[in-house]
Design a protein around this motif. Sequence first.
Motif, PDB file in Angstrom:
ATOM      1  N   SER A 122       0.706  -1.254   0.119  1.00 29.27           N
ATOM      2  CA  SER A 122      -0.024  -0.085   0.032  1.00 29.27           C
ATOM      3  C   SER A 122       0.755   1.377   0.125  1.00 29.27           C
ATOM      4  O   SER A 122       0.248   2.521   0.311  1.00 29.27           O
ATOM      5  N   LEU A 123       2.250   1.246  -0.168  1.00 30.09           N
ATOM      6  CA  LEU A 123       3.005   2.459  -0.203  1.00 30.09           C
ATOM      7  C   LEU A 123       3.325   3.317  -1.550  1.00 30.09           C
ATOM      8  O   LEU A 123       2.865   2.366  -2.602  1.00 30.09           O
ATOM      9  N   ASN A 124       3.653   4.306  -1.373  1.00 26.64           N
ATOM     10  CA  ASN A 124       4.077   4.918  -2.672  1.00 26.64           C
ATOM     11  C   ASN A 124       5.219   4.548  -3.555  1.00 26.64           C
ATOM     12  O   ASN A 124       6.321   5.035  -3.055  1.00 26.64           O
ATOM     13  N   VAL A 125       5.220   3.924  -4.241  1.00 26.85           N
ATOM     14  CA  VAL A 125       5.973   2.984  -5.051  1.00 26.85           C
ATOM     15  C   VAL A 125       5.891   3.209  -6.625  1.00 26.85           C
ATOM     16  O   VAL A 125       4.787   2.546  -7.011  1.00 26.85           O
ATOM     17  N   SER A 126       6.653   3.983  -7.335  1.00 25.97           N
ATOM     18  CA  SER A 126       6.141   3.952  -8.522  1.00 25.97           C
ATOM     19  C   SER A 126       7.078   2.917  -9.451  1.00 25.97           C
ATOM     20  O   SER A 126       6.493   2.540 -10.543  1.00 25.97           O
TER      21      SER A 126
END
Length: 782
Positions: A122-126
């Motif tokens: 659920s983390l901000n990983v692009s």
Amino acid sequence: MRFHFSCTRNPHTEREVYTMRTPRLRLLSALLAVALFFTLLPVSALAEGSTHTGTNHTSSRSLDENSKDDQGLTYTLNADHTATVANYDNHTPDGVIDIPDTVTKDNIDYTVTAIGNNAFESLNVSSVFIPATVTSIGPFAFRFCKFLATVTFAEDSQLKSIGLGAFYGTEQAYPRFKEIKIPDSVETIGNAAFRYCQNLERIALPSALQTLSNVTFYGCTALSEVTFPASLETIQVGAFGYCRNLSEVELPASLKTIQSYVFGGCSDLKTVSYDGSLEQWNHITANNDVLGYSCPSLVTDDYTAQFILVENDLPDHFPKTVTITKYTGTESTVILPSTISSWPVTKIGEAAFQDNTTITSVTIPASVTEIGKLTAPTVEGYTFDGWYADAAHTTEFDFSTPITGDTTIYAKWTANDYYVSFFTEHGDPPTSQNVKYNGTATDPGKLSEEGYTFGGWYADENRTIEFDFTQPIKSNTPVYAKWTAKDYEVSFVTEHSDAPTSQNVPYNGTATYPGELTADGYTFIGWYTDDTYDTKFDFTKPITGDTKVYAKWEKNAPVLPDTYALNVSGAFVYVDGVDVTAPAGDTTLQLEKDASVRLVADPDRMPSGMVFDRWTILNGALNADDAEKFETGRTLEEFAFTMPAEPLSIEATPRMQEEEGSDTVSVIAGVTLGTAATALVAWQAYDLGMSLYQEHWLPADFVMPKTRAELALLLWNTAGRPAPAAQPAFTDITDPDTAQAAQWAVETGLMTPKSADRFKPEKSVTRWKAVRSWKRVTNQNT
């Protein structure tokens, strides 16, 4: 060969597998999803085209006291010096994660080998780069990473396992990547590993994978292309469930089990190709309904079948019937299956046996309720006469009669007639024969023709394959008579070089051009019909008898040599600045025209008590410019010239040495001044006399020998090269001719040896001795 047929799907059944919502509920859900999306979306995640590939990969990073690197990744450090990515603090502005190969803490290096459970959930990983050292990705490692657009593995990745739900998504929160290149090293992929990856369009399964786990790609609605490895053995339940954009799959023969609903909900699936037989397909699918409500065409090595959905009121139950649309096997007696993937075969398509060349009978199972008007099969050599209800072909089969049990129908055939035609270049051809398919032709016997020998009947126009009259006739067949004409000899005659091999040429045939010949001193002109060389031979003219062909030659003009002999005595010799002087005796060498030559008188090569006096040309002539310089510079100790285009022999001529400074005693080699003067006068007189003698009384081609070896050869050659009485015994002569000449000269008393086994061939001789010995050989007494 496989034939692909479009899926026939009942649109009404889709109501039974979709959860229907009211329009108001659907609108509300959509608005909530949009609001949630923009609430959670960081600015960096709006970069739809993120393409991080790991080209700026950092292989090692340092950890702080909390085991965290500068990206915000926290690691679990293990006793075996390995590290696991444990979690991420979500602080990287652009969401680009570059996992290093190693991390360092307290001066100890740890190899990063795993991504831990829920590490990035659920983390901000692009984007993420996963190094070659990582061998496992834990369960739920990237679950709900809704901004993840790029996953890059190192080219030499050693990844072995992808855990349960590793890239799991939902209808709202799912990864954005369209493709992920799983390394071939991966051996296991956990359940639901890519479930609801709704942007995923294509996937190539790794070559080491044997089992595709439950619901691995369930809900991947954009997935349209799947490549299966030859290693795959099992596909578990629902692996491609609701992949609605999947239209065609090709499954490998390595599969041993395909479980239920593997393609359930694949509403656009039109073709399932399996690289094995229908019997194998039924075995690996057992009684599992692998298709759900999908109704593709199944293509195997020997059958093509169409699944057709049957309407019913039972939830989650999708009964089907099967139509066999094509039989592509090779059996002559065909027993059709009653079920395919547990569903009954109820219909035989009209083109099921079209173009099949092997079938003689077909057994139809009782499950079949409809048979299309079967297209007549094609069999080489036969004409199809219809389908019959009995093996004797007495009663035609009525396709309108209901099938009430297993039924066999029989194809009736009539063999075709074929012509066997005979062709001959000589004589009259035999009458053609009319032969049934698989029958044999009758040998018409031998033919005869004056001037030719009949060589038999052949199957090809080139007469290379004999015709076998015992072989079955399967088509209109030409047979060719072979004839052999009488052979004639064409021989080649030549005065020079080797004559080409004679040729045996059949009557009215032509001789083969043997090519041009070569011979030293001659030019080949061509081949002629006569020994007077009046008429050129025509190699296209038919041969009608034994024939001789003559080679014509022209003698070449003399060719000047490329190099010329230079002989120098009593001097150092330099050619193009390089010292080429012989270590002893005269210097003799071959030079090209215009080579640059410089001579320097050598005092050590002068007779005892004598010094250089002048240069003397013994044989040949200098070029005009050099000859003019020679007249003025012949007394200089150094003389240079260019090599003329003819042999040249030059001598450094000596004179008696004169002592200076004493008016009472002049000693030259132990003699008094008077004696020396007398010797000098005597020498000059001797030199002048020998020069005049050579110029006026010796033959023009006479070459004055300088050494004992040259004198022996001169005398021996002048005498006609007679054989000596004994074998040559001089150990200091290696040349066979010189050894025989020396032996003969000693035996005849013309010369004396220096010892019993030594001749001293390199020792110089006086011109007087050379002339005297030569005159003795020529019987001119001195």
